[in-house]
Design a protein around this motif. Structure first.
Motif, short mmCIF file in Angstrom:
data_model
loop_
_atom_site.label_atom_id
_atom_site.label_comp_id
_atom_site.label_asym_id
_atom_site.label_seq_id
_atom_site.Cartn_x
_atom_site.Cartn_y
_atom_site.Cartn_z
N UNK A 100 0.82 -1.20 0.00
CA UNK A 100 0.00 0.00 0.00
C UNK A 100 0.85 1.25 0.00
N UNK A 101 1.97 1.16 0.72
CA UNK A 101 2.89 2.29 0.80
C UNK A 101 3.48 2.59 -0.57
N UNK A 102 3.87 1.51 -1.27
CA UNK A 102 4.45 1.69 -2.60
C UNK A 102 3.40 2.27 -3.53
N UNK A 103 2.13 1.89 -3.34
CA UNK A 103 1.05 2.40 -4.19
C UNK A 103 0.85 3.90 -3.98
N UNK A 104 1.21 4.39 -2.78
CA UNK A 104 1.08 5.83 -2.51
C UNK A 104 2.24 6.60 -3.13
N UNK A 105 3.17 5.90 -3.76
CA UNK A 105 4.31 6.57 -4.37
C UNK A 105 5.48 6.73 -3.43
N UNK A 106 5.43 6.08 -2.27
CA UNK A 106 6.52 6.20 -1.29
C UNK A 106 7.40 4.96 -1.37
N UNK A 107 8.55 5.04 -0.72
CA UNK A 107 9.55 4.00 -0.89
C UNK A 107 9.56 3.05 0.32
N UNK A 108 9.09 1.82 0.16
CA UNK A 108 9.06 0.91 1.32
C UNK A 108 10.45 0.43 1.74
N UNK A 109 11.45 0.67 0.92
CA UNK A 109 12.79 0.18 1.27
C UNK A 109 13.36 0.95 2.45
N UNK A 110 12.91 2.18 2.61
CA UNK A 110 13.51 3.01 3.65
C UNK A 110 12.73 2.98 4.95
N UNK A 111 11.78 2.07 5.06
CA UNK A 111 10.98 2.03 6.28
C UNK A 111 11.49 0.92 7.20
N UNK A 112 11.87 1.31 8.39
CA UNK A 112 12.22 0.33 9.42
C UNK A 112 11.11 0.39 10.46
N UNK A 113 10.56 -0.78 10.78
CA UNK A 113 9.40 -0.80 11.67
C UNK A 113 9.80 -1.32 13.05
N UNK A 114 9.37 -0.62 14.08
CA UNK A 114 9.60 -1.10 15.45
C UNK A 114 8.26 -1.52 16.02
N UNK A 115 8.16 -2.77 16.43
CA UNK A 115 6.91 -3.26 16.98
C UNK A 115 7.01 -3.23 18.50
#
Lengths: 262, 480
Positions: A100-115
């Motif tokens: 979904x993030x990629x569909x918004x035109x943003x780059x999922x490669x640069x997302x680090x997620x902390x749970x």
């Protein structure tokens, strides 16, 4: 005597100014959102090195996520984004989807997620992350009313952000605004797609964004559309703009200027 | 059945393996407790932890023995005799009855513990030391021991005096190997509980330490020493373990993993501080720690990069360090990156992987490009498990619903886009998976949903009688 005192005062004033400007060295950087009226209200755009809060009702979580993601995309400028979220919010509104993030035109490669398991560890992690200047932005996603996030905690985050130049975005779902040291505060709702026939394709994400608080300018309420191709917000072309409600807790900016002039 | 007994019971003639009824008949006021093998194993494991202070190579010898490989360690404790004395006395104080022995081979030492506890045998003296012991000390099993006794071979010396091929012919090759090992001819390898770490540094205290500041100070000094010794060989640590030995024998080990090899003591220090701060059950010093050990159990050769000119490398380093710090505090599995997968099924299109190990590959991953000038086709928030929704019957069989109930709220459908049909991967999954028809829906409030019908009408879903049934509807995600 009075001359000496005057010069002493001037020196002190200078010192205070220096201290303050050192603290807010990053604060002059602003990133335009793309929506002209909102940018005008924000004095050129969203301030970097500050905390911005986005509130929404529980069921509007996805819309607010989209808005925060848009802000993060504008602010990050090819730097990594750290997304800190509480376990519970994933159950309530679903996990952040990288497709979904990629569909918004943003780059999922640069997302680090902390749970983070709970609010305490989420807040601690965020304070730590905000101090790391390699990041573009830190998003803190919290669900529900939170006792632990008081003025002190908020101030801690703000100081960390000012020190490093990293922008902090707080996504507060199902929560009511409380006093904080945030630079801006938004209330988010999903807006209808532009009117058209029932079966026609509908467009990009549209937000009904209300700027509830703005430390350095007026508030307002706008319909903002995220254009996925240009990666910025814009005015929806075929949408009637609602008249911004005059903020109740602040004098009207136009009146204020008239008074100053007069 | 008697599992274990004390000396007094043994004097009465009871033995291990005896049925309890028989034992009760011999001794009516016998005190009996249920055997708890799990707790026994746990205790043995705790003792093994404690024994780590003497040597890193500690192995279990089932069911209730421990092997310690003290090669090169004894001088640290004032020689073999002093080591043995310290060990036996310390365990004795804890209320354990210990029989211990030191010998050149593990089998010989084990034989000695059965009959001649406290013996220390120099290299080459094994045969002599055990020749006088009864054959039962070899622990070769009931059948062999009885057989040896029947053959008139009372002591190990008697057995050793026979030709090896005679022994092999009568009692099997396994027994003759055991005998050879016991006599110091070759040795059976022991199987240490933990792999030997690459680097170990430790500090012992005459006076146990208990305060946080002392612990932190000790750790940072140990980190300095560790880094110095790793630096000489150009190594950096990927996995670090700090073990805290409490005076009362409890050992607490804390492990830290890092995404990149760590070469600076300040970083190690900070990682441990984060970890210690965030422990769910904090380090309990009790009466104090008398030893702290820091070991690098996994190391890697560090590649020196040119840092000053390339800000990008610097940024990635900073990010990796931040990820390590967060992982040290809340756990490595909680800091994740995302990798794209080659599949159309929405819930498996993204693989969640630990950021410490997959940061670089995630940064270089190839994501499917989005279609220009199209609105988002995939939702921003995706439910792990699609949530069922209630759809009234009066809809076009293959079409989208006009309204639906999700989480007890009714949503009127205003706009629809779809269907997008996603067929399941029949070549991968077992069992029949239903084809899904996805619709993008906007409701009267402007909320956007991604809903799907699970199964085709009159094609895939049947009720109990084999007649077509109406498929279920689910919300799978929410659009911004």
């Amino acid at each position: 005597m009075s001359g000496a005192r005057g010069s002493a005062l001037a020196i002190l004033r200078g010192q205070i100014e220096r201290i303050e400007t050192a603290e807010v060295a990053h604060q002059h950087e602003r990133v335009a959102l793309g929506h002209s009226e909102a940018d005008a209200a924000l004095k050129g755009g969203l301030a970097r090195a500050a905390i911005h809060e986005v509130f929404c009702e529980g069921r509007q979580g996805a819309a607010a996520t989209g808005f925060v993601m848009g802000l993060a995309g504008r602010v990050c400028a090819r730097r990594p984004l750290l997304w800190v979220r509480q376990d519970f919010s994933e159950i309530e509104t679903g996990a952040l989807s990288m497709s979904g993030l990629a569909e918004l035109g943003l780059d999922p490669r640069r997302v680090v997620m902390v749970r983070a398991a709970d609010v305490e560890s989420a807040l601690r992690t965020s304070a730590d992350a905000l101090a790391c200047d390699a990041l573009g932005a830190v998003v803190i996603e919290l669900w529900g009313e939170i006792r632990q996030f008081d003025l002190v905690a908020s101030r801690k985050l703000t100081l960390a952000a000012q020190g490093s130049g990293v922008t902090g975005l707080m996504l507060r779902m199902a929560a009511q605004p409380l006093p904080s040291t945030a630079e801006t505060r938004w209330m988010l709702r999903a807006a209808h797609s532009p009117p058209g026939s029932m079966w026609s394709a509908w467009g990009a994400p549209v937000f009904d964004a209300e700027l509830l608080r703005n430390r350095h300018g007026p508030c307002g309420r706008w319909i903002m559309e995220w254009s996925c191709d240009e990666c910025q917000f814009s005015e929806p072309s075929t949408y009637p703009q609602p008249v911004a409600a005059a903020p109740a807790h602040r004098p009207d900016p136009a009146l204020l200027q008239q008074r100053r002039a007069g | 059945m008697i599992h274990a007994l004390d000396e007094a019971a043994e004097r009465l003639g009871l033995y291990i393996g005896q049925p309890l009824a028989n034992a009760r008949a011999m001794c009516p006021d016998l005190k009996v407790f249920d055997a708890d093998t799990v707790a026994d194993a746990k205790t043995l494991s705790d003792i093994a932890d404690w024994c780590d202070r003497f040597t890193p190579l500690v192995a279990f010898d089932a069911p209730h023995g421990l092997f310690l490989d003290i090669t090169g360690c004894a001088h640290l404790f004032g020689g073999e005799a002093a080591l043995l004395r310290t060990l036996v006395r310390a365990l004795g104080r804890q209320g354990f009855a210990v029989s211990a022995a030191i010998a050149g081979t593990s089998v010989c030492a084990r034989t000695l513990t059965r009959q001649a506890s406290g013996t220390i045998v120099a290299d080459g003296g094994e045969a002599e030391a055990i020749s006088g012991l009864p054959v039962s000390a070899l622990g070769a099993g009931e059948a062999i021991t009885t057989g040896l006794r029947r053959a008139g071979l009372k002591t190990i010396g008697d057995v050793a005096s026979r030709e090896p091929h005679e022994i092999t012919a009568r009692f099997g090759a396994r027994f003759s190997t055991l005998l050879a090992h016991a006599l110091g001819q070759g040795d059976a390898p022991i199987n240490p509980r933990k792999p030997l770490p690459d680097y170990i540094v430790e500090k012992r205290f005459a006076e146990p330490i208990a305060t946080d500041t002392m612990i932190a100070m000790t750790l940072s000094r140990l980190a300095d020493t560790l880094v110095t010794s790793m630096e000489k060989q150009g190594k950096g640590a990927r996995r670090l373990e700090a073990a805290f030995f409490r005076t009362d024998g409890v050992v607490r080990a804390i492990t830290i993993e890092t995404g990149r090899p760590v070469t600076r003591s300040a970083v190690i220090d900070r990682l441990f501080r984060e970890r210690l701060d965030a422990l769910a059950d904090p380090l309990d010093p009790g009466f104090g720690f008398d030893m702290v050990r820091l070991s690098a159990s996994r190391t890697e050769i560090v590649v020196q990069e040119q840092r000053d000119l390339d800000a990008h490398v610097h940024d990635n380093d900073e990010l990796a360090a931040l990820i390590d710090r967060i992982a040290a505090r809340i756990g490595g599995k909680r800091v994740v990156v995302h990798l794209p997968q080659e599949t159309h099924i929405p819930e498996s299109a993204v693989l969640v992987a630990s950021a410490q190990h997959h940061l670089t590959s995630a940064m270089q991953a190839e994501w499917p490009a989005r279609t220009e000038s199209e609105p988002p086709l995939r939702p921003l928030r995706l439910f792990d498990k699609p949530e069922p929704i209630k759809v009234p019957f009066a809809t076009v069989p293959d079409g989208p619903p006009h309204q639906f109930t999700w989480r007890r709220a009714l949503h009127a459908v205003v706009r629809v886009e779809g269907p997008e049909r996603i067929a399941m991967e029949w070549w991968r999954q077992d069992g029949k998976q239903l084809t899904r028809d996805y619709f993008r829906i906007e409701d009267a409030e402007g909320l956007r949903f991604w809903i799907f019908r699970d199964g085709l009408y009159e094609g895939e879903v049947f009720d109990g009688d084999g007649k077509p049934a109406s498929p279920g509807w689910y919300v799978h995600g929410l659009f911004a």
